[in-house]
Enzyme design. Structure first.
Site, PDB file in Angstrom:
ATOM      1  N   ASP A 171      15.981  19.983  47.250  1.00 23.25           N
ATOM      2  CA  ASP A 171      17.423  20.226  47.338  1.00 23.25           C
ATOM      3  C   ASP A 171      18.148  19.535  46.182  1.00 23.25           C
ATOM      4  O   ASP A 171      19.009  20.130  45.516  1.00 23.25           O
ATOM      5  CB  ASP A 171      17.922  19.707  48.682  1.00 23.25           C
ATOM      6  N   HIS A 254      21.367  27.747  45.325  1.00 21.00           N
ATOM      7  CA  HIS A 254      21.694  27.760  46.747  1.00 21.00           C
ATOM      8  C   HIS A 254      22.001  29.171  47.251  1.00 21.00           C
ATOM      9  O   HIS A 254      21.736  29.496  48.409  1.00 21.00           O
ATOM     10  CB  HIS A 254      22.855  26.806  47.037  1.00 21.00           C
ATOM     11  N   HIS A 257      18.700  30.606  47.969  1.00 17.44           N
ATOM     12  CA  HIS A 257      18.265  30.059  49.265  1.00 17.44           C
ATOM     13  C   HIS A 257      18.885  30.849  50.415  1.00 17.44           C
ATOM     14  O   HIS A 257      18.205  31.223  51.373  1.00 17.44           O
ATOM     15  CB  HIS A 257      18.661  28.585  49.397  1.00 17.44           C
ATOM     16  N   HIS A 271      15.135  23.658  54.142  1.00 14.56           N
ATOM     17  CA  HIS A 271      16.208  24.013  53.212  1.00 14.56           C
ATOM     18  C   HIS A 271      15.821  23.694  51.766  1.00 14.56           C
ATOM     19  O   HIS A 271      15.896  24.546  50.884  1.00 14.56           O
ATOM     20  CB  HIS A 271      17.474  23.247  53.611  1.00 14.56           C
TER      21      HIS A 271
END
Length: 365
Positions: A171, A254, A257, A271
């Site tokens: 992340d 992101h 993602h 995540h």
């Protein structure tokens, strides 16, 4: 527009801090709603109960149902009001503190975030990622203030599964590259205005810390040791990444993602593991010089660099294009890239990242 930098009111990191939780809560309210999983109660319940008893602060545990969905937020808002809580505490992982932040905002109460893992940069931010009840990305919710306190007990975190801290590095890996993209495109940040030099410096420090200490920290954690490298990585995953992304912005990593959540096979992955693959895809989109270094870093840590490592066996162009279309949704952050991005370009970047990943893994065999 102005340049804006936001942060939690207080960040505390060190060994044994969970035992002081009650005394910290006493500074913010008289009765706490503690959002925590059943497993969290088993692991940390006794320490938490004693800390509240020692501080003479009332509290109620409220077991989290596993998903940061609007239904769960609404349920806990009702519980907070019914029980008269004037402070909300979230203990556990990213979905728990995102839920706690949303509940605290709804009842206008202070919120204390107590991560038991260093798996995301969610703790410090004034936003929550909300999913549908079945785990598909729904929306970002933004709040008027960051958490009042983020409390990191490094004894607890260093005993959590190593994969979770590695996921946090995945992340955090996106922070600098997404910040740089937002700076180049003059995008509006998550804080609502323009990027500050401070945010860019923290984002760069986050990346440099990962490169210098990430592999060392993983090896130390696998040996059951909490070393200075581990402390630095916990700070990078949580504080540096949190401040960097929020005051600089998100971009392709992101958004990709979020697109990947449409593939049910990826729901078993964390995540940060999906963000790491999104970062590789963003670097392919940019043809960035850092791509080889980041690819090597991910391979060394065991972060996913291929679709197969994310559980996806069918990575046909049409299927990846559907992910790319979701990533390019008007309300997502892919449009913060400093050039025009189409679903076709994103799908090609993801497929190329997958091919580069397979090539990298073959070199390690």
């Amino acid at each position: 527009m102005a340049r804006v930098f936001i942060s939690p009111s207080k960040y505390v990191q060190g060994p044994g801090e969970l035992a002081k939780l009650g005394s910290y809560v006493a500074s913010y309210g008289k009765k706490a709603l503690v959002v925590i999983s059943a497993g969290g109660i088993r692991r940390s319940g006794d320490v938490v109960r004693k800390s509240f008893a020692d501080a003479n602060v009332a509290f109620d545990f409220d077991e989290f149902n596993g998903e940061c969905s609007q239904d769960e937020i609404d349920r806990l808002v009702g519980d907070a009001r019914e029980k008269g809580a004037d402070v909300v505490v979230g203990i556990g992982g990213g979905k728990i503190f995102d839920t706690a932040k949303a509940v605290a905002s709804a009842v206008d109460a202070p919120v204390i975030v107590v991560p038991t893992i260093a798996a995301t940069d969610a703790p410090c931010s004034a936003l929550s990622v909300v999913y549908t009840d079945d785990g598909q990305f729904k929306e970002y919710q933004f709040f008027k203030a960051n958490p009042n306190l983020v409390l990191m007990d490094t004894d607890v975190i260093s005993k959590s599964p190593v994969r979770l801290t590695v996921s946090g590095m995945g992340d955090a890996l996106a922070t600098y590259f997404e910040a740089r993209a937002c700076k180049r495109s003059d995008a509006t940040t998550c804080a609502g205005d323009k990027v500050t030099s401070a945010a860019m410096a923290l984002a760069r420090l986050c990346y440099d810390t990962l490169m210098s200490d990430g592999v060392k920290a993983k090896i130390a954690l696998e040996a059951g040791a909490c070393t200075e490298s581990v402390e630095k990585i916990i700070e990078a995953n949580t504080l540096l990444s949190g401040l960097g992304f929020e005051s600089a912005g998100l971009a392709a990593a992101h958004a990709i993602h979020n697109g990947l959540t449409a593939m049910p096979e990826t729901h078993a992955f964390y995540h940060g593991e999906k963000v790491a693959f999104g970062t590789l895809s963003q670097l392919v989109l940019e043809d960035a010089d850092e791509l080889p270094e980041v690819l090597d870093f991910c391979a060394q840590l065991g972060l996913p660099v291929t679709f197969e490592q994310l559980g996806v066996k069918d990575a046909s162009y049409d299927r990846v294009l559907e992910v790319a279309k979701l990533a390019c949704a008007p309300n997502d952050t892919l449009h913060n890239m400093p050039f025009e991005v189409t679903p076709e370009k994103v799908a090609s970047a993801m497929l190329a990242a997958d091919a580069l990943g397979r090539n990298e893994l073959e070199a390690y065999e």
